[in-house]
Enzyme design. Sequence first.
Site, PDB file in Angstrom:
ATOM      1  N   HIS A  25       4.634   6.540  -7.384  1.00  0.00           N
ATOM      2  CA  HIS A  25       4.822   5.364  -7.682  1.00  0.00           C
ATOM      3  C   HIS A  25       5.113   5.168  -9.228  1.00  0.00           C
ATOM      4  O   HIS A  25       4.399   5.900  -9.927  1.00  0.00           O
ATOM      5  CB  HIS A  25       3.973   4.016  -7.060  1.00  0.00           C
ATOM      6  CG  HIS A  25       3.809   4.045  -5.731  1.00  0.00           C
ATOM      7  ND1 HIS A  25       2.691   4.015  -4.911  1.00  0.00           N
ATOM      8  CD2 HIS A  25       5.026   3.925  -4.607  1.00  0.00           C
ATOM      9  CE1 HIS A  25       2.993   3.776  -3.674  1.00  0.00           C
ATOM     10  NE2 HIS A  25       4.544   3.884  -3.540  1.00  0.00           N
ATOM     11  N   CYS A  73      -4.174   0.488  -5.952  1.00  0.00           N
ATOM     12  CA  CYS A  73      -3.698   0.399  -4.338  1.00  0.00           C
ATOM     13  C   CYS A  73      -4.575  -0.295  -3.358  1.00  0.00           C
ATOM     14  O   CYS A  73      -4.033  -0.732  -2.499  1.00  0.00           O
ATOM     15  CB  CYS A  73      -3.507   1.875  -4.024  1.00  0.00           C
ATOM     16  SG  CYS A  73      -2.238   2.777  -4.993  1.00  0.00           S
TER      17      CYS A  73
END
Lengths: 282, 1026
Positions: free
Chosen positions: A170, A271
């Site tokens: 990411h 996250c």
Amino acid sequence: MAGLMAGFGHYTHAVVRGIPVSLAKEALRSSQTEVDLAKAVKEQEAYVEVLRTRLGLEVVELPADESLPDCVFVEDAAVVCGDTALITRPGAESRRGETEAMKGALKDLNLNIVEMTDENATLDGGDVLFTGREFFVGLSKRTNQRGAEILADAFKDYAVSTVPVLEGLHLKSFCSMGGPGLIVIGSSEPAQKALKIMQQMSDHRYDKLTVPDDLAANCIYMNLPSKGHVLLHCTAEEFPESAKVFEKLKDHMLIPTSNLEKVKVDGALTCCSVLINKKANI
Amino acid sequence: MTTEAGSETEVKEKAEESAAEPDQSEKATEDSQEVANAEVEEKERAKVKEKEGKEGKGISRYLPTWLKKQKSQSQTSPTKEDPPTEEPVSEVTQEEEGPTPEVNGHAEEVEEKEEVKSEQVKEKEAETHSNASADTEPAKEEKVEESAEKSPEETKETTEGEGAEEETKEKEGAVEAEGEAGEGQTSIFQSPLRLVRKNKMKLVVCHVTLLDGTDFTCEVEKRAKGQYLFFKVCEHLNLLEKDYFGLTYKDNHDQKCWLDPTKEIKRQIRSNNWQFAFNVKFYPPDPSLLTEDITRYLLCLQLREDVASGRLPCSFVTHALLGSYTLQAEIGDYEPDQPRPLDFISQLTFAPNQNKEMEEKILELYKSHRGMTPAQADTQFLESAKKLSMYGVDLHHAKDSEGVDIMLGVCANGLLVYKDRLRINRFAWPKILKISYKRNNFYIKIRPGETEQFESTVGFKLENHRAAKRLWKVCVENHSFFRLNAPEPPTKARFLTLGSKFRYSGRTQAQTRMASSLIDRPAPSFERTSSKRISRSLDGAPMISITEAGRESAENGREPHLELHSDSKSSLRVHGDNIYVRHSNLMLEDHDKTQEEVLKHQASISQLKRSFMEAPPSSPPQPNQWEKRLTSSPATIRLQQQQVVSVPQTEAATADNTISDTKEPAKTTEVEIEETVVIQEISRAPKPGLVTVAASTPAAPSAEQEMREQEVEVQEEAVVVEEAKPRKEESISSESESEEEAEYHPYLPVSISHTQIPEEKEEEEEQEKQEEDKMPELQVLASDASSLPAEVIQPAEETRREEVESKKEDDTETEKTTNAEEEKEVERETEESTDDPMVTPDEAPNGLTLPEEGVTVMDARAEEEEEPKMNGEPSLTEAEPLPQVICCSEPPVVKTEMVTISDTFAAQKTEIATKEVPIVHTETKTITYEAAQLDGNGDGEPGVLMTAQTITSESLCTTTTTHITKTLKGGLSETRIEKRIVITGDCDIDHDQALAQAIKEAKEQHPDMSVTRVVVHKETELAEED
């Protein structure tokens, strides 16, 4: 909401989720490593504890779902800014189910829910970097242009720029916000390149804090009423060099938070929670 | 003949000036020059200037080239001018302008104004006119007729030479002052209404839709300029901070255009629909810095409209918040006993997709604003609105080179590229070297990034050429407004006008802030127009789609801002490369040439060069092979991996310096001018090779100094023979074509802004520095002067790169040697030259330009702009980019740069020759510099010989031959002017001045063109005193 971009880092709530047993074996990962489930659970508990006890956030804890091995990484399921929540359409098919519980939780928090229904769109929250002034969306294996467009549509006040993520999972696998106008960035070439792009694309100026390890660049910044600048960052065991860099931040309340196990399944600190500012809502 | 002499003297004066103050801005130089000339013939000058100014507006296109030439020359040195020619020119101009027979008067006026009102702007000659009171003085001095002309706005009235009343003059003067950007602050307070209209003018009724939705009607003369109407509107609105605003009209294609204040309205609207709208043209990034509430209020009105129409997208919450502030501002505190507030609110339009929920939210927020004054509410509104990402972004539909639909957004910070609401690229103004358009293509040339070797050009396709031009204009204006301290100086007389000469003519933000800081009036009371707004809002239902929005707004007379389409279905291709430059789907010029090609080309060039040099200097004025060749493919050259960062101006300057070598008596100067080609932009990433050169240079200065002295001495004894042959080749392109392209070089007033900061720095920092630290940098520059020379020189050596590349090492060696053996070097060099006339060994003193020498700067309009420097090399550009050639009185010794060495042996020979010291040296030197060219293959056909004149003065013989050629290539007309000047003389000739003069003249004659190449060929007989 007290105007745009007010109070970056102000949070009152956090949404987290438990770790399913299936995480150890089935969670997606980019490198084949064994996850010690017990340790991972412990880690997660410590993480939640920091949010709840140490920082005083209202923590909404969603139960783990065994059919969703990656469900602990709630960040990917929703992007919340102000009182608008965009329910994403995760790039990994196996994770699409994660958004359901998230949507419910955010609805309960009275956020305006925007859903990403376009079947051509994918977006992981981990690819979304909100700087307080604008969004950067990493175009990665998990996030595509259409997903970014929908995000832009959901948060019309802000500029949304796309940044190619050439390496790493990411965008936030190698960067995050370390304060208002402060981008923490890994030192790898792709990370630095991405930073350059972000800087070029932006009308605003950002300071940067470069840490030796890309993964260590993922930290959680908050600005809390009683605590001031708070930074959850990697521990010295994980990334000794990077930890030293964080330690130089004098104005921050530094909270080293272990993430040894979750990182094995590509889970970074950000996250594991979705942070929400309810008081900001007028 | 005498003319020539006159001009030269002028140049000399300048030279002295610059020598005295090397760092001075061109303006200053100009000043001095002008002062000198002023005494001679003020009026003449005025006229000339006038003409020029007007021509700048585009009239010149119609002028026969010779006329223009005359003009431009006259400007430089009035004395030179043949009085007769001037007259015709001015007349023509007038005709063009249509309205004004009293050009002269007008010109004078302007001058006066400037002098009196702007202390800084002293462009005008020291006039005999008293500087007393700007307003009144002009009136007295000028004839009644003239007075009419004076004020820019008045121009409409200008048509009639009929007597203007005294008052008129005064008023006009005032108005003019206003019109003048950066002029005296007093001007702001002038009321446009005081302008008196001439009786004889035909009046037209203008309808202007104001921001509150009301109509303002006023009569203007048919020939009135945009400014006049605009001022009338501002007067009506009681608005002083008017520079953020403008008038729009719809063109024949229903597109909204900004009314150019400097041009006649009639010529712009091209229809009988005198319908306008008053709009915000430049959205102030920080509205809180506005001085007056009324200005903020008007900005609010515009933004409310923008928001309600969807042109300024915002989120639900923001819609609600903005709406609540609007309510607070318009109707004051919430009245709890109001029966059904929601009903009332729902009658107003706050958002494109307004719904009950939003209205409830608006009401809720509105209640919380109790106690807030309207002005506070407006301020809050603006504080929120300004943070919106699309605030102040003017969107234009475009396609990238792959045909993908994108949007180009012009704003205060630069150019943004959107694709479906996503920002995929951004070009900050400091990153942009050049903005141009050609037909329906829009180009920006980008400064190379840290890691990039070359600048790149990004092209976009617009719907049609009008759209491209519109976008270009908006860019020019926004850049000027937000980035410059003062607008670009007005364009000077043009010889051949190709392309749009459009420039922003108003005040810049800096200027307007300055001006408004002086506003000293009680806050004007104004009526908030909630009722009007309500009714209008009701009419103007939500406009969502882009096209509709455009149309709608057009109807309202609003700017049809484009809206980012949320539902556009264009194919979503993920460009992994929306990375800088890469994404942009460049439509590159010739950047795709292979390195081999480049090398080949290089080789052939040097070959050609050789042959050129072999040709007798006085050879007939037809382009020889080399010239043709060079002309044809300069672009390629530019692409080479050149180590040199070349800056055109500097180049020119350096060239001059080089020439100044007194040793060489004969030289041929060719100045080739070509439109669209920008000299300055040739910035290249430095190559390692360069380092060598540069490295060697710093050590040299002292040596150089000495050398120079010697040279000077030598010079005295030297027999100087100069030959000059000017030749021009030009092609004349049709007017319509010229309208289809234009370019603009964003530059910052301080040249140093171009300086690129070394790589260690962050890009941002870099920009920051450029933006904010100009002054400091400047100082640094100055202080660093000693180290400068080398850097300065580098840019200059375009030609050099060719040869230098190959012989770099040799040169360097030579240099070193040179430094070591000061005096002897000179001799040595000369020797070499004797040995091989073709070879110019004088590369040695390379980079030794001394700061005090005052660099000869040739300024071209095109060049004046940004000069990108790589590697943090400060450019020695002048602060003010006025087109002037400045000569230093001291003959600069530096021969090094730009010297073309036809073969590599030269350097080697140098060493061999060291021991012999011939008394008489013959030296042949060719100096070339070239600029990047867009078009590589224009072999101008020989063209028609337009003029051939010989001017002799004393020991000087100058022959000028001009060829003007028009070439049609693929539907594109290209104008090429080739001028060959041969100067022959048997006495001391100041080469510097000669070349400077030549270049200057060329520049002045064709201000809108670029000097793409200057070749100096010197043949010298040196008598060396032993």
